[in-house]
Design a protein around this motif. Structure first.
Motif, short mmCIF file in Angstrom:
data_model
loop_
_atom_site.label_atom_id
_atom_site.label_comp_id
_atom_site.label_asym_id
_atom_site.label_seq_id
_atom_site.Cartn_x
_atom_site.Cartn_y
_atom_site.Cartn_z
N GLY A 32 -15.59 -5.79 14.11
CA GLY A 32 -14.86 -6.97 14.57
C GLY A 32 -14.30 -7.76 13.41
N HIS A 33 -15.11 -7.96 12.36
CA HIS A 33 -14.62 -8.64 11.16
C HIS A 33 -13.42 -7.88 10.57
CE1 HIS A 33 -17.87 -11.53 10.69
NE2 HIS A 33 -18.79 -10.56 10.68
N ALA A 34 -13.59 -6.57 10.41
CA ALA A 34 -12.56 -5.76 9.76
C ALA A 34 -11.25 -5.73 10.55
CB ALA A 34 -13.08 -4.34 9.54
N LEU A 35 -11.34 -5.58 11.87
CA LEU A 35 -10.12 -5.50 12.68
C LEU A 35 -9.35 -6.81 12.69
CD1 LEU A 35 -11.34 -3.32 15.69
CD2 LEU A 35 -9.88 -2.63 13.77
N VAL A 36 -10.05 -7.93 12.76
CA VAL A 36 -9.38 -9.22 12.70
C VAL A 36 -8.77 -9.42 11.30
CG1 VAL A 36 -9.73 -11.73 12.73
CG2 VAL A 36 -10.66 -10.29 14.56
N ALA A 37 -9.48 -9.00 10.28
CA ALA A 37 -8.94 -9.10 8.92
C ALA A 37 -7.63 -8.32 8.79
CB ALA A 37 -9.96 -8.58 7.90
N ILE A 38 -7.62 -7.10 9.31
CA ILE A 38 -6.40 -6.28 9.26
C ILE A 38 -5.28 -6.96 10.04
CG2 ILE A 38 -5.39 -4.09 10.01
CD1 ILE A 38 -8.18 -2.83 9.35
N ALA A 39 -5.60 -7.48 11.21
CA ALA A 39 -4.59 -8.16 12.03
C ALA A 39 -4.02 -9.38 11.32
CB ALA A 39 -5.19 -8.56 13.38
N LEU A 40 -4.81 -10.01 10.46
CA LEU A 40 -4.36 -11.21 9.74
C LEU A 40 -3.79 -10.90 8.36
CD1 LEU A 40 -7.21 -13.71 10.66
CD2 LEU A 40 -4.93 -13.54 11.66
N GLY A 41 -3.69 -9.60 8.05
CA GLY A 41 -3.09 -9.22 6.78
C GLY A 41 -4.05 -9.14 5.61
N CYS A 42 -5.34 -9.16 5.86
CA CYS A 42 -6.34 -9.01 4.80
C CYS A 42 -6.95 -7.62 4.93
CB CYS A 42 -7.44 -10.06 4.95
SG CYS A 42 -6.84 -11.74 4.90
N LEU A 43 -7.19 -6.99 3.81
CA LEU A 43 -7.68 -5.62 3.86
C LEU A 43 -9.15 -5.51 3.52
CD1 LEU A 43 -4.75 -3.69 2.19
CD2 LEU A 43 -5.31 -3.84 4.62
N PRO A 44 -9.91 -4.79 4.37
CA PRO A 44 -11.27 -4.44 3.98
C PRO A 44 -11.20 -3.45 2.82
CG PRO A 44 -10.91 -4.08 6.33
CD PRO A 44 -9.58 -4.34 5.71
N TRP A 68 -7.43 -20.34 5.84
CA TRP A 68 -7.87 -20.39 7.23
C TRP A 68 -8.27 -19.02 7.76
CZ3 TRP A 68 -5.28 -17.48 10.79
CH2 TRP A 68 -4.02 -17.01 10.42
N ARG A 69 -7.70 -17.96 7.17
CA ARG A 69 -8.03 -16.60 7.63
C ARG A 69 -9.50 -16.26 7.40
NH1 ARG A 69 -3.11 -13.54 4.82
NH2 ARG A 69 -3.82 -14.94 3.19
N GLU A 70 -10.06 -16.80 6.34
CA GLU A 70 -11.48 -16.54 6.06
C GLU A 70 -12.36 -17.05 7.19
OE1 GLU A 70 -14.88 -17.39 2.67
OE2 GLU A 70 -12.79 -17.90 2.25
N ILE A 71 -12.05 -18.21 7.73
CA ILE A 71 -12.82 -18.77 8.84
C ILE A 71 -12.67 -17.90 10.08
CG2 ILE A 71 -13.03 -20.76 10.38
CD1 ILE A 71 -12.05 -22.47 7.94
N ALA A 72 -11.45 -17.48 10.37
CA ALA A 72 -11.21 -16.62 11.54
C ALA A 72 -11.95 -15.29 11.41
CB ALA A 72 -9.71 -16.38 11.72
#
Length: 107
Positions: A32-44, A68-72
Motif C-alpha cells: 500500500g505504501h509503495a503503490l501510493v508512492a508510485i502514484a504520487l511520483g515517488c519511487l520505492p 505532503w506526499r510523505e504524509i500521504a
C-alpha cells in the motif's frame, strides 16, 4: 493431560496459518505504501533487499522529498491494512485471518 498427536498437529497448523497471514498482511501493508508512492511520483528503492524487507520486516524504503506526499505515503499503509481487515471479515475468512488482518491495521 498430555497433548495428543492431533493436538500437536492442530497447534502446528494454527501457527503456520498465523505466521502466513501475518507475513501476507504485512506485505500488503507495505505494498500500500509503495503503490501510493508510485502514484504520487515517488519511487520505492527497486532492490531485492527492499522487496525482502517489505515481505519479512514490514519496512519499505521509498525516496520521498519531505513534502505532503510523505504524509500521504505514510498513511497509505494503515489505510490498506484497514481495507484488508474489512475485506477478510466480510469475505467470511477464518477468524484467525481476520484477527491478524485487524492486528496489522492496529499496529
Amino acid at each position: 493431560r498430555i497433548m495428543a498427536r492431533d493436538d500437536v498437529g492442530y497447534l502446528i497448523a494454527a501457527l503456520v496459518e498465523i505466521t502466513t497471514c501475518y507475513l501476507a498482511c504485512g506485505f500488503l501493508h507495505e505494498l500500500g505504501h509503495a503503490l501510493v508512492a508510485i502514484a504520487l511520483g515517488c519511487l520505492p528503492t527497486l532492490t531485492l533487499r527492499n522487496l525482502a524487507s517489505a515481505a519479512f520486516l514490514r519496512k519499505v524504503h521509498i525516496q520521498v522529498h519531505g513534502d505532503w506526499r510523505e504524509i500521504a505515503i505514510r498513511h497509505a499503509g494503515w489505510f490498506t491494512s484497514v481495507i484488508v481487515a474489512i475485506g477478510t471479515w466480510t469475505a467470511g475468512l477464518s477468524w484467525v485471518v481476520a484477527f491478524v488482518a485487524l492486528l496489522t491495521a492496529l499496529e
